[in-house]
Each structure stands twice: as C-alpha cells, then as structure tokens.
Design a protein around this motif. Structure first.
Motif, PDB file in Angstrom:
ATOM      1  N   GLN A 153      12.242 -32.019  25.657  1.00 23.16           N
ATOM      2  CA  GLN A 153      11.094 -32.028  24.782  1.00 23.16           C
ATOM      3  C   GLN A 153       9.884 -31.388  25.360  1.00 23.16           C
ATOM      4  OE1 GLN A 153      11.269 -34.064  21.162  1.00 23.16           O
ATOM      5  NE2 GLN A 153      12.318 -35.475  21.967  1.00 23.16           N
ATOM      6  N   TYR A 160      11.758 -29.354  20.785  1.00 16.65           N
ATOM      7  CA  TYR A 160      13.219 -29.379  21.448  1.00 16.65           C
ATOM      8  C   TYR A 160      13.532 -28.093  22.319  1.00 16.65           C
ATOM      9  CZ  TYR A 160      18.311 -30.055  21.655  1.00 16.65           C
ATOM     10  OH  TYR A 160      19.742 -30.093  22.170  1.00 16.65           O
ATOM     11  N   GLN A 188      12.622 -25.694  17.922  1.00 16.40           N
ATOM     12  CA  GLN A 188      13.208 -25.702  19.055  1.00 16.40           C
ATOM     13  C   GLN A 188      13.182 -24.427  19.471  1.00 16.40           C
ATOM     14  OE1 GLN A 188      17.560 -26.263  17.977  1.00 16.40           O
ATOM     15  NE2 GLN A 188      18.101 -25.478  20.072  1.00 16.40           N
TER      16      GLN A 188
END
Length: 196
Positions: free
Chosen positions: A132, A142, A176
C-alpha cells in the motif's frame, strides 16, 4: 427528483419533526445537485442498551445518473448518535461529501496535479505480492507486484518514494494503482533557481 423521498422508520415511532428534518436535508442535497433521481432514507433503532442508551442507525441511498451513493451510520458509531437528529445530521453531512466527490468526478472538476501523482510505500508484503502507498493526495492506494514497472517489486521497502497511476475504477480494496515506479528522494540544491 423523479421519485418522491422514501423515508422508512424501523423500531422508531414516526415523528413529524424528524420527517421535516430529513426533507430539509434532502432539499439541501437537491440544491447542490439537481440531477438526483431518488433518495431513500432508513432510520432504525436496533436495540436499547442500559449503559449507552439507543444508538440510531441512519442509511441514506441517493441515486444519480448511472450510480448509487450510499452512506450508513450504525449503532457502533459515536455516542452522539443516541440523539436521532444528530445521527441524521452526521449521515447527511457524509452524503454531502459523497455527492460532491461524485459530481466532481463526473464533471471532470477533480484537481489535477502538475506531473504524476507521488507517494510513499507504507506497507509491503513481498511474500504475498502486494503493498500500500499513501499518496500525496492522502489516499491509501493498494498495489500488486504486477503494477510495479521494471520488475523492482522485491526492491521496494517501506518509506520508499514512488510515482503511481491510480485506476479510475476502484476495486473492492479501494483505490488501486495500475502503475508504480520507484523514484529517488528529492535533494536540495541551493544553486537551483525556483521555477516560476
């Protein structure tokens, strides 16, 4: 709105003052964005505790073109939610923020940064192929081994500075990164002139 406000009380006696409060909060949301198609508000008192009183649960579902925004404040939240009006106020304040983020995203008014987004690795699991990053815009992002360019995943360590590209669609894990590239730390050069 295309459909009228839907307000449901569960384990709470319907109250005109609360109905008026909710209607006013929904009108405020509509004043901010007039494209809301429907709004459902659920008020619930799950159970009464002798020590802590009744913690109200407020769920707000707002439908906008192509999306649904949901905010839920439940009984495990803050003690102030023993007061239904406070729980409603807090839930609608959170929905206000959600609606603003959604509106900024769809109208393209999200602030753009000069250059690529940067951040620092805050967690990395070499054995499980993920980590992370806390980005400069304060998001926790992430990333997977496959998103690290140059195959340098195994060289990354906590606190390493990186550049990243965040996918536009969030995953179940939240934001992400599609691309992560390790960068060097910035060095102070007293001879360098500031950019204007």
């Amino acid at each position: 709105m295309q459909t009228p406000l839907e307000l449901a009380f569960r384990d709470i006696e319907p109250d005109e003052e609360i109905k008026d409060l909710v209607a006013g909060k929904v009108a405020h949301l509509e004043g901010f964005y007039d494209g809301i198609t429907s709004c459902h508000v659920y008020l619930r008192a799950p159970h009464r505790s002798q020590r802590q009183g009744n913690r109200y649960e407020v769920t707000i579902e707002v439908r906008v073109p192509g999306d649904e925004l949901v905010v839920r404040y439940d009984q495990n939240d803050v003690a102030e939610h023993e007061h239904l009006a406070v729980a409603i106020r807090n839930a609608f304040a959170a929905m206000d923020r959600e609606l603003k983020r959604w509106k900024d995203r769809v109208t393209g008014e999200i602030k753009t940064h000069d250059g690529p987004l940067q951040g620092k690795v805050v967690e990395i699991h070499h054995d499980r192929d993920f980590g992370q990053i806390v980005a400069t815009d304060q998001r926790l992002v992430y990333f997977h081994r496959n998103s690290v360019v140059d195959g340098s995943f195994d060289e990354l360590r906590p606190r390493d500075p990186v550049e990243l590209v965040v996918q536009t669609d969030e995953s179940e894990l939240g934001p992400q990164a599609s691309t992560v590239r390790r960068i060097g730390t910035m060095q102070y050069d007293p001879a360098a002139k500031p950019a204007r």
